[in-house]
Enzyme design. Structure first.
Site, PDB file in Angstrom:
ATOM      1  N   SER A 268      -1.613  -7.100  -0.415  1.00 49.77           N
ATOM      2  CA  SER A 268      -1.913  -6.087  -1.428  1.00 49.77           C
ATOM      3  C   SER A 268      -3.337  -6.294  -1.973  1.00 49.77           C
ATOM      4  O   SER A 268      -4.297  -6.311  -1.189  1.00 49.77           O
ATOM      5  CB  SER A 268      -0.855  -6.167  -2.536  1.00 49.77           C
ATOM      6  OG  SER A 268      -0.926  -5.068  -3.401  1.00 49.77           O
ATOM      7  N   ASP A 325       5.068   2.277   3.475  1.00 51.84           N
ATOM      8  CA  ASP A 325       4.363   1.722   2.316  1.00 51.84           C
ATOM      9  C   ASP A 325       3.180   2.617   1.960  1.00 51.84           C
ATOM     10  O   ASP A 325       2.339   2.934   2.801  1.00 51.84           O
ATOM     11  CB  ASP A 325       3.884   0.303   2.643  1.00 51.84           C
ATOM     12  CG  ASP A 325       3.369  -0.436   1.423  1.00 51.84           C
ATOM     13  OD1 ASP A 325       3.379   0.139   0.313  1.00 51.84           O
ATOM     14  OD2 ASP A 325       2.952  -1.603   1.572  1.00 51.84           O
ATOM     15  N   HIS A 380       6.975  -2.511  -0.360  1.00 50.44           N
ATOM     16  CA  HIS A 380       5.653  -3.130  -0.468  1.00 50.44           C
ATOM     17  C   HIS A 380       5.710  -4.654  -0.521  1.00 50.44           C
ATOM     18  O   HIS A 380       4.696  -5.314  -0.282  1.00 50.44           O
ATOM     19  CB  HIS A 380       4.948  -2.591  -1.711  1.00 50.44           C
ATOM     20  CG  HIS A 380       3.552  -3.087  -1.907  1.00 50.44           C
ATOM     21  ND1 HIS A 380       2.528  -2.820  -1.015  1.00 50.44           N
ATOM     22  CD2 HIS A 380       2.997  -3.853  -2.892  1.00 50.44           C
ATOM     23  CE1 HIS A 380       1.411  -3.386  -1.443  1.00 50.44           C
ATOM     24  NE2 HIS A 380       1.673  -4.030  -2.570  1.00 50.44           N
TER      25      HIS A 380
END
Length: 466
Positions: A268, A325, A380
């Site tokens: 991320s 995602d 995620h």
């Protein structure tokens, strides 16, 4: 060892609306997903309960350059080569350790720090057999308002009002170095615990980096480069901290005439920081080859010139993404690299975002263990990614039946596993949520061991030769 992700569970209505809005925009609807073929939940997890969670490590010393992308991973991704799968999971678990060891208890005076000192980190994170040793912790701050990017304590007196533990540097030991064919330096960058709000509030501004036309997202660069003389932990920026440690390590192994590689990983936001770190490392250590990035669920970071400059410097980048995602589609859901096909009409677009590197694209629907439907946070999560990597064979094959990684890890901080498995949601937490019963029968918050209290001046003492 276990750790609570309290903020992840408390998903706001605003976050859900964001996820639904974006999924509608991208045509990701629950009805679009085929019905799940659920396994027999009474046996599927229990059958593997008494089996190892990993295969014996194989010697890759004669193939490590291919595995680290010297040929851009051509022919190794689909189908996924077993040796590459093992290495991707290894680096992903380093990134996962930055979540597992992070103190996000807002009532803790150490919120935003690592719960353990560097010598304990891998033991507490289940990575004691990784063959790596942590040499340095990295701290970061931001000088712009970044909602939910950094953890904050609600207490008046805390270890730091400005900084967060954002990652670490580690080095392979002698045994692991022989197995992988070189001395591997790893930098692992932490992402965010709750991604939804900060992606909604993400800055859209591109800021120049380097001396050419390269530009990167303003917020990412702020976290990587911010510093302040009045802070305890960020008198030097995350960039300066990591580059100083890399120079020390590279110079040390250069005197020993060892082959050295640099592998940077992150999930991320951590994937974005990994790319910035790779860019700076390639500029400062032009003879250090290869420099590889293995990122998970990373957003776009910079413009086309930034991408091209990374390629010119020889940085090898493998992006692991999941089809469902939303994060890898940001920033630039509409204005992105797809517009490059119109260069003849528009000229080079310096202001649009673009991804960099090869892509290993996974699909939640490939796993019989995962729930169907749209779960913004669960999809995620890094543990979801590692589960899908472990089971991926090829885009035309079913989920690997002999995947060894413990499927229960997926539900550490979310609700992604089918109910038939009977794995509790968000089960990774401290006993009694961190409280202990004292000698008087009162439940109290224990004090940290002195050796686990972060120190802005101490440096991890490491014998690099192991």
């Amino acid at each position: 060892m276990v750790y609570a992700y309290q903020d992840v569970v408390k998903t706001s209505k605003k976050s859900n609306r964001l996820g639904e809005k974006l999924s509608n925009l991208l045509n990701i609807q629950k009805n679009d997903l085929p019905p799940s073929t659920h396994p027999n939940g009474n046996n599927i997890h229990e059958d593997k309960a008494n089996t190892p969670t990993m295969s014996p490590k194989e010697d890759i010393s004669d193939r490590w350059r291919d595995i680290h992308g010297v040929h851009e991973w051509e022919g190794l991704l689909d189908p996924l080569h077993p040796l590459l799968r093992r290495e991707i999971v290894k680096y992903g678990e380093f990134a996962q350790a930055t979540y597992d060891a992070l103190d996000i208890d807002s009532f803790s005076e150490y919120c935003g720090s690592c719960m353990y000192n560097s010598h304990k980190l891998f033991d507490k994170s289940g990575l004691n057999k990784s063959g790596y040793k942590v040499t340095k912790y990295i701290y970061a701050m931001s000088q712009i308002d970044m909602p939910q990017w950094l953890e904050r304590s609600k207490l008046t007196y805390t270890w730091s009002k400005d900084s967060n533990w954002i990652g670490f540097v580690a080095v392979s030991d002698d045994e692991e170095s022989r197995r992988i064919g070189r001395r591997d330096i790893v930098v692992a960058w932490r992402g965010t615990v709750t991604p939804s709000e900060w992606y909604e509030n993400m800055q859209r501004k591109l800021e120049s980096i380097g001396h050419m036309d390269s530009k990167v997202e303003h917020g990412f660069l702020s976290i990587y480069t911010s510093k302040c003389d009045s802070t305890r932990y960020n008198k030097s920026s995350a960039s300066e901290q990591v580059m100083k440690e890399l120079k020390t390590l590279v110079d040390f192994y250069k005197t020993k005439s060892e082959q050295v590689s640099l592998t940077i990983t992150g999930h991320s936001l951590g994937g974005a920081l990994a790319l910035l770190n790779a860019y700076e490392s390639a500029a400062n250590f032009p003879k250090l080859l290869p420099i590889s990035v293995i990122s998970f669920a990373a957003p776009r970071v910079g413009n086309i010139a930034f991408r091209d400059e990374l390629y010119q410097m020889g940085v090898k980048i493998l992006r692991v993404t999941v089809k469902q995602d939303l994060v890898p589609r940001m920033p630039g859901i509409v204005l992105n690299e797809s517009l490059q096909k119109f260069d003849d009409l528009t000229g080079t677009l310096e202001w649009i975002y673009t991804h960099v590197g090869a892509e290993l694209k996974l699909d939640v629907r490939s796993s019989p263990y995962l729930k169907r439907g749209f779960n913004f946070i669960g999809i995620h999560m890094l543990e979801t990614y590692l589960h899908l990597v472990d089971g991926f064979v090829s885009s035309s094959s079913t989920f690997r039946s002999n995947a060894k990684r413990d499927v229960a890890l997926v539900n550490k901080a979310c609700d992604m596993l089918v109910d038939e498995l009977r794995i509790p949601t968000c089960w990774y937490q401290l006993a009694h949520k961190g409280l202990e019963c004292n000698a008087y029968g009162r439940w109290v918050r224990p004090k940290r061991d002195p050796e686990d209290i972060p120190s802005p001046t101490s440096r991890e003492e490491t014998t690099y030769g192991f």
